[in-house]
Design an enzyme around this catalytic site. Structure first.
Site, PDB file in Angstrom:
ATOM      1  CG  ASP A   2      -0.383   0.193   2.527  1.00  0.00           C
ATOM      2  OD1 ASP A   2       0.861   0.315   2.607  1.00  0.00           O
ATOM      3  OD2 ASP A   2      -1.132   0.240   3.524  1.00  0.00           O
ATOM      4  CB  CYS A  46       0.805  -2.476   4.781  1.00  0.00           C
ATOM      5  SG  CYS A  46       0.676  -3.553   6.216  1.00  0.00           S
ATOM      6  CB  THR A  79       2.250  -2.449  11.072  1.00  0.00           C
ATOM      7  OG1 THR A  79       1.002  -2.915  10.512  1.00  0.00           O
ATOM      8  CG2 THR A  79       2.046  -1.086  11.719  1.00  0.00           C
ATOM      9  CG  HIS A 137      10.270 -24.036  13.222  1.00  0.00           C
ATOM     10  ND1 HIS A 137      10.261 -23.916  14.594  1.00  0.00           N
ATOM     11  CD2 HIS A 137      11.478 -24.552  12.902  1.00  0.00           C
ATOM     12  CE1 HIS A 137      11.421 -24.344  15.079  1.00  0.00           C
ATOM     13  NE2 HIS A 137      12.178 -24.723  14.068  1.00  0.00           N
ATOM     14  CG  HIS A 156       8.752 -27.966  11.966  1.00  0.00           C
ATOM     15  ND1 HIS A 156       8.460 -27.379  13.172  1.00  0.00           N
ATOM     16  CD2 HIS A 156      10.079 -28.242  11.985  1.00  0.00           C
ATOM     17  CE1 HIS A 156       9.562 -27.279  13.895  1.00  0.00           C
ATOM     18  NE2 HIS A 156      10.553 -27.808  13.199  1.00  0.00           N
TER      19      HIS A 156
HETATM   20  C1  RB5 Z   1      -2.130   2.626   6.463  1.00  0.00           C
HETATM   21  O1  RB5 Z   1      -2.161   3.856   7.116  1.00  0.00           O
HETATM   22  C2  RB5 Z   1      -1.835   1.518   7.462  1.00  0.00           C
HETATM   23  O2  RB5 Z   1      -2.953   1.276   8.252  1.00  0.00           O
HETATM   24  C3  RB5 Z   1      -1.422   0.257   6.726  1.00  0.00           C
HETATM   25  O3  RB5 Z   1      -0.308   0.536   5.949  1.00  0.00           O
HETATM   26  C4  RB5 Z   1      -1.019  -0.943   7.571  1.00  0.00           C
HETATM   27  O4  RB5 Z   1      -0.070  -0.594   8.525  1.00  0.00           O
HETATM   28  C5  RB5 Z   1      -2.125  -1.752   8.123  1.00  0.00           C
HETATM   29  O5  RB5 Z   1      -1.914  -2.789   8.766  1.00  0.00           O
END
Ligand code: RB5
Length: 154
Positions: free
Chosen positions: A9, A66, A68, A99, A134
């Site tokens: 994203d 993305c 996180t 694993h 595993h």
């Molecule tokens: C976008 O702002 C953010 O929510 C997305 O990139 C991600 O971190 C979601 O898990």
């Protein structure tokens, strides 16, 4: 060399582009589902495309970025057959292959620089699944998945 599906994203596209360049330089074949700019988009749209590419066999592995890595992992893991692993260091990347036989790697573009992202990716690509005990555990994950899929419409 592998066929690798990529998706990101707006919060992950910069890291995705940096890792894409390395993957191409190192001979991998890339299916890039975007995004290609910092314009705000919704991460599930990209996780779905990458998940489908890997689950269908069009790609051998997937990489999703993305902010996180959390939303990408949550979404990709909804696609049957996907084992997406959110990794924030090389040890997690190694374990997710050894694993868990992870077929999709998710990264947080807001959590790391390109150097760490590349270290994680390199570890993830160079580690084989260990099999053995595993295998049995992955079989249990697959059983849970098929229990919830039974009787479901396409
Ligand atoms: C976008 O702002 C953010 O929510 C997305 O990139 C991600 O971190 C979601 O898990």
């Amino acid at each position: 060399m592998l066929v690798i599906a990529l998706g990101a994203d707006h919060a992950g596209w910069e890291l995705k582009e940096a890792l894409k360049a390395w993957l191409i330089e190192n001979g991998h074949q890339i299916l890039d589902f975007g995004t290609h700019s910092p314009e705000s988009v919704d991460y599930p749209d990209y996780a779905l495309q990458v998940g489908e590419a890997v689950a269908s066999g069009k790609a051998e592995r997937g990489l999703l970025v993305c902010g996180t890595g959390i939303g990408m992992a949550m979404t990709a893991n909804k696609v049957p057959g996907i084992r997406a692993a959110l990794c924030s260091d090389p040890f997690m990347a190694r374990m997710s292959r050894e694993h868990n036989d992870a077929n999709v790697l998710t990264l947080g573009g807001r959590l790391m620089d390109g150097e760490l992202g590349l270290e994680i990716l390199q570890m993830w690509l160079s580690t084989e699944f260990a099999g053995g005990r595993h295998e049995r555990r992955l079989g249990k994950i697959a059983q849970i998945e098929s229990r919830f899929l039974q009787g479901r419409e396409e």
